[in-house]
Design a protein around this motif. Structure first.
Motif, mmCIF file in Angstrom:
data_model
loop_
_atom_site.group_PDB
_atom_site.id
_atom_site.type_symbol
_atom_site.label_atom_id
_atom_site.label_comp_id
_atom_site.label_asym_id
_atom_site.label_seq_id
_atom_site.Cartn_x
_atom_site.Cartn_y
_atom_site.Cartn_z
ATOM 1 N N GLN A 192 0.732 -1.095 0.081
ATOM 2 C CA GLN A 192 -0.038 0.205 -0.152
ATOM 3 C C GLN A 192 0.984 1.329 0.253
ATOM 4 O O GLN A 192 0.668 2.355 -0.413
ATOM 5 C CB GLN A 192 -0.864 -0.021 1.136
ATOM 6 C CG GLN A 192 -1.831 -1.010 1.294
ATOM 7 C CD GLN A 192 -2.702 -1.140 2.449
ATOM 8 O OE1 GLN A 192 -3.570 0.285 2.769
ATOM 9 N NE2 GLN A 192 -3.118 -1.915 3.167
ATOM 10 N N GLN A 318 -2.854 0.279 12.140
ATOM 11 C CA GLN A 318 -4.023 0.356 12.855
ATOM 12 C C GLN A 318 -5.220 0.032 11.904
ATOM 13 O O GLN A 318 -6.133 -0.408 12.437
ATOM 14 C CB GLN A 318 -4.057 1.600 13.657
ATOM 15 C CG GLN A 318 -2.963 1.639 14.697
ATOM 16 C CD GLN A 318 -3.082 2.705 15.372
ATOM 17 O OE1 GLN A 318 -3.506 4.009 15.143
ATOM 18 N NE2 GLN A 318 -2.845 2.680 16.854
ATOM 19 N N ALA A 319 -5.186 0.712 10.570
ATOM 20 C CA ALA A 319 -6.506 0.429 9.772
ATOM 21 C C ALA A 319 -6.425 -0.986 9.306
ATOM 22 O O ALA A 319 -7.623 -1.451 9.339
ATOM 23 C CB ALA A 319 -6.375 1.412 8.647
ATOM 24 N N TRP A 320 -5.554 -1.492 9.198
ATOM 25 C CA TRP A 320 -5.691 -2.897 8.741
ATOM 26 C C TRP A 320 -5.965 -3.628 9.882
ATOM 27 O O TRP A 320 -6.922 -4.561 9.684
ATOM 28 C CB TRP A 320 -3.945 -3.139 8.268
ATOM 29 C CG TRP A 320 -3.802 -4.830 8.179
ATOM 30 C CD1 TRP A 320 -4.280 -5.296 6.856
ATOM 31 C CD2 TRP A 320 -3.526 -5.802 8.949
ATOM 32 N NE1 TRP A 320 -4.040 -6.928 7.206
ATOM 33 C CE2 TRP A 320 -3.743 -7.058 8.334
ATOM 34 C CE3 TRP A 320 -3.238 -5.927 10.348
ATOM 35 C CZ2 TRP A 320 -3.455 -8.105 8.892
ATOM 36 C CZ3 TRP A 320 -2.936 -6.994 11.005
ATOM 37 C CH2 TRP A 320 -3.244 -8.204 10.534
ATOM 38 N N THR A 322 -8.134 -2.810 12.144
ATOM 39 C CA THR A 322 -9.594 -2.383 12.420
ATOM 40 C C THR A 322 -10.465 -3.145 11.322
ATOM 41 O O THR A 322 -11.266 -3.766 11.715
ATOM 42 C CB THR A 322 -9.676 -0.879 12.501
ATOM 43 O OG1 THR A 322 -8.975 -0.286 13.494
ATOM 44 C CG2 THR A 322 -11.141 -0.600 12.550
ATOM 45 N N GLU A 323 -9.816 -3.373 10.180
ATOM 46 C CA GLU A 323 -10.524 -3.992 9.086
ATOM 47 C C GLU A 323 -10.602 -5.503 9.373
ATOM 48 O O GLU A 323 -11.528 -6.146 9.195
ATOM 49 C CB GLU A 323 -9.913 -3.663 7.883
ATOM 50 C CG GLU A 323 -10.514 -4.315 6.584
ATOM 51 C CD GLU A 323 -9.810 -4.167 5.308
ATOM 52 O OE1 GLU A 323 -10.249 -4.909 4.465
ATOM 53 O OE2 GLU A 323 -8.860 -3.475 5.302
ATOM 54 N N GLN A 324 -9.503 -6.177 10.108
ATOM 55 C CA GLN A 324 -9.391 -7.412 10.203
ATOM 56 C C GLN A 324 -10.383 -7.997 11.199
ATOM 57 O O GLN A 324 -10.974 -9.015 11.227
ATOM 58 C CB GLN A 324 -8.096 -7.854 10.553
ATOM 59 C CG GLN A 324 -6.887 -7.673 9.488
ATOM 60 C CD GLN A 324 -7.156 -8.424 8.277
ATOM 61 O OE1 GLN A 324 -7.716 -9.402 8.233
ATOM 62 N NE2 GLN A 324 -7.176 -7.545 7.091
ATOM 63 N N GLU A 326 -13.282 -6.903 11.961
ATOM 64 C CA GLU A 326 -14.623 -6.775 11.609
ATOM 65 C C GLU A 326 -15.341 -8.100 11.419
ATOM 66 O O GLU A 326 -16.497 -8.448 11.558
ATOM 67 C CB GLU A 326 -14.787 -6.032 10.193
ATOM 68 C CG GLU A 326 -14.617 -4.387 10.582
ATOM 69 C CD GLU A 326 -14.577 -3.576 9.390
ATOM 70 O OE1 GLU A 326 -14.990 -4.220 8.214
ATOM 71 O OE2 GLU A 326 -14.325 -2.288 9.319
ATOM 72 N N ASP A 327 -14.682 -9.120 10.649
ATOM 73 C CA ASP A 327 -15.133 -10.391 10.586
ATOM 74 C C ASP A 327 -14.384 -11.591 11.195
ATOM 75 O O ASP A 327 -14.316 -12.778 10.609
ATOM 76 C CB ASP A 327 -15.248 -10.503 8.972
ATOM 77 C CG ASP A 327 -14.243 -10.377 8.215
ATOM 78 O OD1 ASP A 327 -12.862 -10.178 8.857
ATOM 79 O OD2 ASP A 327 -14.080 -10.494 6.995
ATOM 80 N N ASN A 328 -13.442 -11.304 12.027
ATOM 81 C CA ASN A 328 -12.737 -12.416 12.453
ATOM 82 C C ASN A 328 -12.726 -12.269 14.094
ATOM 83 O O ASN A 328 -12.264 -11.444 14.709
ATOM 84 C CB ASN A 328 -11.137 -12.358 12.078
ATOM 85 C CG ASN A 328 -10.210 -13.292 12.523
ATOM 86 O OD1 ASN A 328 -10.513 -13.777 13.654
ATOM 87 N ND2 ASN A 328 -9.473 -13.976 11.757
#
Length: 359
Positions: A192, A318-320, A322-324, A326-328
């Protein structure tokens, strides 16, 4: 558990002093207990991870058990692929293994919360979270539930070198198109930021740099990176390791082997892992302080990353995370525990750090 209670009731200094000078209590019981030998797979061909990590652990287990428990340590690749230790052990090829949990981030990204990533706190905080705020227990529960393994900390780094590089890197622009060897969550996060990132075992990195297959690599801390000789095939040492503010490594044990051990032998394994981890932190911290002068003497140029790169790496980490989350569910559970700890320690710099003119 008894181990947790004992750690809370004794300080690190007392634990180390007692373990270093006396056999464990219950010598008569130990003398009558059965002898055991184990095969330990590792992800390392040598260096501090082997000497201060895996082999030091084996030596501590032998000493604390009065020689009853013996561990034969095998270099990476001997008992299965170096990056697949967490698969080798449950298959029974090895009884135990020494690895970095972050290698399993593809199977479950929760691995990097225990192994460290760009959004982690530093090693001192990580040690406190692990041993005083429930991190070790979460780690064990996660490994057993998700991987059918027993897992616990074994060895910890301070912040790594950001890069040993054939090219100067200081700004975001310098990262564009950089052929970078890395692993874990940083593989995607660095992409990224513009890098052309790949992963490979540590034993292949030197040759890849020498041939120009890659431009740069992250690996260990300043001191750890002396032994693989990365400075001989790169000109630049880039600091600090914003991708890896801390890096706990891991002991993994076949659950069938673990469950066969007596409570006393399980306690010895835990104690040896704890002592080895604390000792690795102390050793690396001291040796890192000497290492910059070594690299300068070898003709390397030291480059400090611009603040914008450091801030951007942490923000993306930190953004990564937060995203992880969400569904783990496991990731969310561990991240919540670490976030609560970070909040508890929010004022630590104010009451722990004293400014001097040297700062």
């Amino acid at each position: 558990m008894d181990f947790k209670k004992r750690l809370r009731d004794t300080g690190i200094a007392v634990t180390l002093a007692v373990a270093a000078t006396l056999p464990l209590a219950g010598t008569a019981t130990q003398a009558s207990a059965s002898e055991r030998s184990f095969r330990m797979a590792t992800a390392w061909s040598g260096g501090p991870l082997m000497e201060v990590g895996a082999q030091a652990f084996a030596d501590n287990v032998a000493r604390l058990s009065g020689g009853r428990l013996e561990i034969e340590v095998f270099p990476g690749g001997t008992l299965g692929p170096a990056l697949k230790v967490s698969e080798t052990v449950p298959q029974g090829v090895a009884d135990l293994g020494h690895t970095w949990s972050g290698y399993d981030w593809g199977a479950d990204p929760t691995a990097v919360l225990f192994g460290g990533y760009a959004g982690s706190f530093d090693s001192e905080r990580m040690l406190h979270w692990l041993y005083r705020d429930g991190g070790v227990e979460l780690w064990e529960d996660w490994r057993r539930e998700e991987f059918q393994l027993i897992g616990m900390p074994l060895f910890i780094r301070t912040a790594e070198v950001f890069l040993h590089s054939r090219k100067p890197v200081q700004t975001l622009e310098d990262l564009e198109g950089l052929k970078l060897r890395t692993a874990g969550a940083w593989l995607g996060i660095s992409q990224q930021m513009g890098a052309a990132s790949i992963t490979m075992p540590g034993g292949e990195v030197y040759t890849a740099l020498e041939r120009g297959t890659i431009d740069a690599t992250e690996w260990g801390t300043l001191w750890e990176n002396i032994s693989p000789g990365l400075h001989r095939v790169t000109k630049y040492v880039i600091i600090p390791g914003v991708h890896q503010p801390t890096a706990p490594f891991e002991l993994v044990i076949n659950p069938g082997v673990w469950d066969e051990l007596s409570d006393e032998d399980q306690r010895i394994i835990r104690e040896a892992a704890f002592i080895t981890t604390i000792n690795s932190w102390l050793t690396i911290g001291q040796e890192d302080a000497k290492a910059l002068d070594f690299f300068r003497s070898e003709g390397n140029e030291i480059i400090e990353l611009s603040p914008e790169v450091q801030y951007r790496a942490h923000e993306l980490g930190q953004a990564w995370a937060t995203e992880q989350a969400e569904d783990n569910p496991w990731f969310a559970r561990v991240l919540e525990a670490q976030s609560a700890f970070a909040e508890l320690w929010g004022d630590a710099n104010r009451y722990r750090n004293v400014l001097t003119r040297a700062d």
